[in-house]
Write a protein that holds these residues in place. Structure first.
Motif, PDB file in Angstrom:
ATOM      1  N   LEU A   1       0.768  -1.371  -0.032  1.00  0.00           N
ATOM      2  CA  LEU A   1       0.193  -0.059   0.028  1.00  0.00           C
ATOM      3  C   LEU A   1       0.841   1.314  -0.014  1.00  0.00           C
ATOM      4  N   ARG A   2       1.931   1.342   0.589  1.00  0.00           N
ATOM      5  CA  ARG A   2       2.746   2.275   1.015  1.00  0.00           C
ATOM      6  C   ARG A   2       3.621   2.535  -0.546  1.00  0.00           C
ATOM      7  N   CYS A   3       3.779   1.397  -1.174  1.00  0.00           N
ATOM      8  CA  CYS A   3       4.205   1.642  -2.585  1.00  0.00           C
ATOM      9  C   CYS A   3       3.394   2.550  -3.465  1.00  0.00           C
ATOM     10  N   ARG A   4       2.239   1.957  -3.322  1.00  0.00           N
ATOM     11  CA  ARG A   4       1.305   2.626  -4.159  1.00  0.00           C
ATOM     12  C   ARG A   4       1.110   4.077  -3.924  1.00  0.00           C
ATOM     13  N   GLU A   5       1.051   4.531  -2.634  1.00  0.00           N
ATOM     14  CA  GLU A   5       0.932   5.757  -2.262  1.00  0.00           C
ATOM     15  C   GLU A   5       2.240   6.622  -2.788  1.00  0.00           C
ATOM     16  N   ILE A   6       3.326   6.282  -2.662  1.00  0.00           N
ATOM     17  CA  ILE A   6       4.664   6.828  -3.233  1.00  0.00           C
ATOM     18  C   ILE A   6       4.484   6.903  -4.783  1.00  0.00           C
ATOM     19  N   LEU A   7       3.966   6.009  -5.644  1.00  0.00           N
ATOM     20  CA  LEU A   7       3.761   6.189  -6.831  1.00  0.00           C
ATOM     21  C   LEU A   7       2.690   6.993  -7.429  1.00  0.00           C
TER      22      LEU A   7
ATOM     23  N   GLU B   1       7.951   6.495 -16.409  1.00  0.00           N
ATOM     24  CA  GLU B   1       6.398   6.758 -16.210  1.00  0.00           C
ATOM     25  C   GLU B   1       5.726   6.034 -15.251  1.00  0.00           C
ATOM     26  N   SER B   2       4.929   6.596 -14.155  1.00  0.00           N
ATOM     27  CA  SER B   2       4.570   6.039 -13.033  1.00  0.00           C
ATOM     28  C   SER B   2       3.309   5.022 -13.543  1.00  0.00           C
ATOM     29  N   PHE B   3       2.726   4.206 -12.832  1.00  0.00           N
ATOM     30  CA  PHE B   3       1.941   3.309 -12.861  1.00  0.00           C
ATOM     31  C   PHE B   3       0.993   2.976 -11.641  1.00  0.00           C
ATOM     32  N   ASP B   4      -0.175   2.510 -11.654  1.00  0.00           N
ATOM     33  CA  ASP B   4      -0.787   2.107 -10.684  1.00  0.00           C
ATOM     34  C   ASP B   4      -0.442   0.535 -10.235  1.00  0.00           C
TER      35      ASP B   4
END
Ligand SMILES: [Zn+2]
Length: 306
Positions: free
Chosen positions: A90-96, A130-133
């Motif tokens: 979840l933290r990884c998703r937040e950073i991205l 490029e970022s991603f989800d």
């Protein structure tokens, strides 16, 4: 064994791309990738993965953490294999989703591209990061069935970063530890990888030790098998403790001068190390973080005793 070359590690495990910035491939009925390397190496990784899988496709890509050199090629992989499911914390998703973090990841990948060019590596994928989800949020301790015979468990192993997840495949005793263990350098030295929390890092290493992995995949440069896997976990504990003692010495001498301590550590550790090595700005960022973590820890501990 300590394997420092890319290629086949065991019947099903491969190091893809340069061993310094690897993507791991676990082949089987459900092919799985771990980590996403540098943006500039996207095509190199893709070609090597296709050579092994033929007409099959990787089904999952699990991320250990959101550092620039572990997620760089993910959006390219998603274009190459649109059904690829990306998993992380979840933290990884937040950073991205943070513009500042994305910009830093872009800048560091750009610097990485320049270094790869100097080293003559080609073809290079010269596109910005490029970022991603994420498609799957990994809950620590939760088991994912990869096939009827194979499971994967994400382990919360913080200390390098807060978003860190290591991946454990118990049936094969394979641990994708990445930077939850130290990095083996090409001069034979061992670089500790705690960044934000020294004590959490040692606690994570304790968890890793109890698993007794037969194949231990580090973040960069090396995979350890058999006795060497266990030896590297112990070496990671020693490297962290030695780094702590060294840095506390510099900080005591410099009365908490962070910049001076970073320079002293860099002169001892990084300056003489041969290329390929971590780019200078990423090394300095990490060293500054480690020094600040130790300084905060020293102040906290002196506060506890006074
Ligand atoms: Zn990292």
């Amino acid at each position: 064994m300590i394997i420092t070359e890319s290629g086949k590690i065991s019947d099903e495990l491969y190091v893809i791309g340069p061993a310094a910035i690897p993507v791991y491939l676990l082949d089987g009925p459900v092919p799985v990738l771990f980590d996403g390397g540098f943006t500039a190496l996207a095509q190199l990784y893709e070609t090597a993965i296709r050579e092994i899988l033929g007409s099959r496709k990787p089904e999952y890509l699990f991320l250990t953490h959101s550092h620039f050199d572990h997620i760089g090629a993910v959006s390219h992989f998603k274009q190459a294999w649109p059904d690829l499911k990306i998993g992380g914390s979840l933290r990884c998703r937040e950073i991205l989703s943070k513009p500042n973090a994305i910009q830093l990841i872009k800048d560091l990948n750009l610097e990485g591209t320049k270094n790869l060019k100097k080293m003559g590596i080609s073809p290079l994928h010269e596109h910005p990061f490029e970022s991603f989800d994420l498609d799957i949020l990994i809950q620590p301790g939760e088991k994912t069935a990869l096939s009827p015979q194979l499971t994967l468990t994400g382990l919360h192993t913080p200390g390098h970063t807060r978003d860190f997840i290591s991946y454990w495949i118990p049936e094969k005793k394979i641990l994708i530890a990445s930077e939850a263990v130290a990095c083996y350098q090409n001069d034979g030295s061992v670089q500790t990888e705690f960044l934000i929390d020294f004590d959490a890092y040692l606690d994570s290493l304790k968890i890793i030790k109890t698993l007794e992995p037969k194949i231990l995949c580090a973040g960069h440069h090396a995979v350890f098998t058999g006795e060497d896997a266990l030896r590297h976990i112990s070496a990671s504990v020693n490297a962290a403790n030695e780094y702590l003692a060294m840095t506390e010495g510099f900080l005591n001498k410099g009365k908490g001068d962070i910049d001076r301590t970073v320079s002293s550590v860099k002169a001892l550790e990084w300056d003489g190390r041969p290329w390929p090595k971590q780019p200078e700005s990423a090394y300095i960022l990490n060293t500054r973080q480690r020094v600040k973590t130790i300084w905060a820890r020293m102040n906290q501990h002196s506060g506890e005793t006074s």
